[in-house]
Write a protein that holds these residues in place. Sequence first.
Motif, short mmCIF file in Angstrom:
data_model
loop_
_atom_site.label_atom_id
_atom_site.label_comp_id
_atom_site.label_asym_id
_atom_site.label_seq_id
_atom_site.Cartn_x
_atom_site.Cartn_y
_atom_site.Cartn_z
N SER A 264 5.89 3.83 4.78
CA SER A 264 6.03 2.39 5.04
C SER A 264 5.32 1.99 6.32
CB SER A 264 7.51 2.01 5.13
OG SER A 264 8.15 2.22 3.90
N TYR A 265 5.44 2.84 7.33
CA TYR A 265 4.77 2.59 8.61
C TYR A 265 3.25 2.60 8.40
CZ TYR A 265 4.24 2.76 13.73
OH TYR A 265 3.95 2.47 15.04
N ALA A 266 2.77 3.65 7.75
CA ALA A 266 1.32 3.79 7.53
C ALA A 266 0.77 2.67 6.66
CB ALA A 266 1.03 5.15 6.89
N ALA A 267 1.54 2.26 5.67
CA ALA A 267 1.07 1.24 4.73
C ALA A 267 0.86 -0.11 5.40
CB ALA A 267 2.06 1.11 3.58
N VAL A 268 1.81 -0.53 6.24
CA VAL A 268 1.67 -1.84 6.87
C VAL A 268 0.60 -1.83 7.95
CG1 VAL A 268 3.45 -1.58 8.64
CG2 VAL A 268 2.96 -3.84 7.73
N VAL A 269 0.42 -0.71 8.64
CA VAL A 269 -0.66 -0.61 9.62
C VAL A 269 -2.00 -0.88 8.93
CG1 VAL A 269 -1.97 0.97 11.08
CG2 VAL A 269 0.53 0.94 11.20
N TYR B 285 0.82 -1.22 0.00
CA TYR B 285 0.00 0.00 0.00
C TYR B 285 0.85 1.27 0.00
CZ TYR B 285 -4.16 -2.80 1.21
OH TYR B 285 -5.21 -3.69 1.21
N ILE B 286 2.12 1.14 -0.31
CA ILE B 286 3.04 2.26 -0.18
C ILE B 286 2.64 3.48 -1.02
CG2 ILE B 286 4.63 1.50 -2.01
CD1 ILE B 286 5.68 3.03 1.36
N ASN B 287 2.01 3.26 -2.16
CA ASN B 287 1.66 4.37 -3.04
C ASN B 287 0.18 4.73 -3.05
OD1 ASN B 287 4.32 4.85 -3.99
ND2 ASN B 287 4.15 3.13 -5.43
N GLU B 288 -0.57 4.18 -2.11
CA GLU B 288 -2.00 4.48 -2.03
C GLU B 288 -2.23 5.86 -1.41
OE1 GLU B 288 -4.29 2.71 -3.36
OE2 GLU B 288 -3.10 0.94 -3.84
N SER B 289 -3.29 6.53 -1.86
CA SER B 289 -3.58 7.87 -1.35
C SER B 289 -3.82 7.86 0.16
CB SER B 289 -4.79 8.46 -2.07
OG SER B 289 -5.94 7.64 -1.91
N PHE B 290 -4.49 6.82 0.66
CA PHE B 290 -4.75 6.77 2.11
C PHE B 290 -3.46 6.62 2.90
CE2 PHE B 290 -5.70 2.41 0.52
CZ PHE B 290 -4.72 1.69 1.20
N THR B 291 -2.44 6.03 2.29
CA THR B 291 -1.16 5.89 2.97
C THR B 291 -0.49 7.25 3.13
OG1 THR B 291 -0.81 3.64 2.15
CG2 THR B 291 1.15 4.87 2.82
N TYR B 292 -0.52 8.05 2.08
CA TYR B 292 0.01 9.42 2.18
C TYR B 292 -0.72 10.21 3.26
CZ TYR B 292 2.70 8.93 -2.19
OH TYR B 292 3.60 8.56 -3.15
N GLU B 293 -2.03 10.08 3.26
CA GLU B 293 -2.85 10.85 4.21
C GLU B 293 -2.57 10.41 5.65
OE1 GLU B 293 -6.80 10.13 2.89
OE2 GLU B 293 -6.54 11.22 0.99
N ASN B 294 -2.52 9.11 5.89
CA ASN B 294 -2.29 8.60 7.25
C ASN B 294 -0.87 8.91 7.73
OD1 ASN B 294 -4.88 7.60 7.50
ND2 ASN B 294 -4.33 5.57 6.74
N ALA B 295 0.09 8.83 6.81
CA ALA B 295 1.46 9.14 7.19
C ALA B 295 1.60 10.60 7.60
CB ALA B 295 2.41 8.82 6.04
N LYS C 229 -0.88 12.57 8.62
CA LYS C 229 -1.70 12.79 9.81
C LYS C 229 -1.00 12.32 11.08
CE LYS C 229 -6.07 11.26 11.91
NZ LYS C 229 -7.27 10.41 11.71
N ASN C 230 -0.37 11.13 11.01
CA ASN C 230 0.22 10.53 12.20
C ASN C 230 1.73 10.77 12.32
OD1 ASN C 230 -2.25 9.30 13.05
ND2 ASN C 230 -1.99 7.79 11.42
N LYS C 231 2.27 11.53 11.34
CA LYS C 231 3.69 11.87 11.36
C LYS C 231 4.57 10.62 11.38
CE LYS C 231 3.30 16.50 13.43
NZ LYS C 231 2.00 16.70 12.79
#
Length: 236
Positions: A126-131, A108-118, A120-122
């Motif tokens: 990679s962290y956001a994608a695996v979560v 999910y590294i290139n998904e839009s929600f990954t960018y947003e969550n990364a 948002k959560n600083k």
Amino acid sequence: MEFKIEQPPINLGADISNKSFEIINNELKDYEKIDEFTKEQQEVISRLIHTTTCFDEVLNNIYFSKDSIKKVQNLLLNEAKIIVDVNMIKVGLSDFYLKKYDNEVICYINESFTYENAQKNKTTRSYAAVVEAIKRHKDKPLVLACGNAPTFIYAAINTLIEQKVDLNNVALLLFPVGFVNVVESKAYARKFCDTFNVAGIIMQGRFGSSTMSVATLHAIYKLIKDYDKDEKYNGK
């Protein structure tokens, strides 16, 4: 000066591969360390050396948790989702094996929600994608393979615990490379595997690569045929 056109001494793919492993196995005889590993572990080690040419680094840093290869095989045979940190691993994995065992590779590294969550959560992407990947597939068998981003490891372990995932259905194949968070993340992963009896294969220290994650999975897939399916995968 005269330049003479030359051709490769060995020019067929299968012959090159066979010769490579012949060389590796002959050279491994000079390393007493290899005798510390099981036959199946030696097969994985040979693949890792094949993809890196690094004998000492692999032999001195590879960690296998108890029965890790057999546990990974069980997960793959039970249609495990393979969650990866980078698309390089996804692209490198054999379609033949993935289709044969019905293993979906998730990145999910290139998904839009990954960018947003990364953002948002600083965290890193990679962290956001695996979560997100674990949350979506936590009820399935999971093989988590990392070859680049050590923050993936922290996110994977923390999310597995927070989501109360059945750790009997999880395996970690961890080969990130670099200087920041790398050594520490692998030590964290080994402690996690040892504490909770989680299947893990880890290249400790700074050494690693995405291609090593791919090589490990291919070695484990190849080993499946060496076992009797009915005897091996019914818990015996």
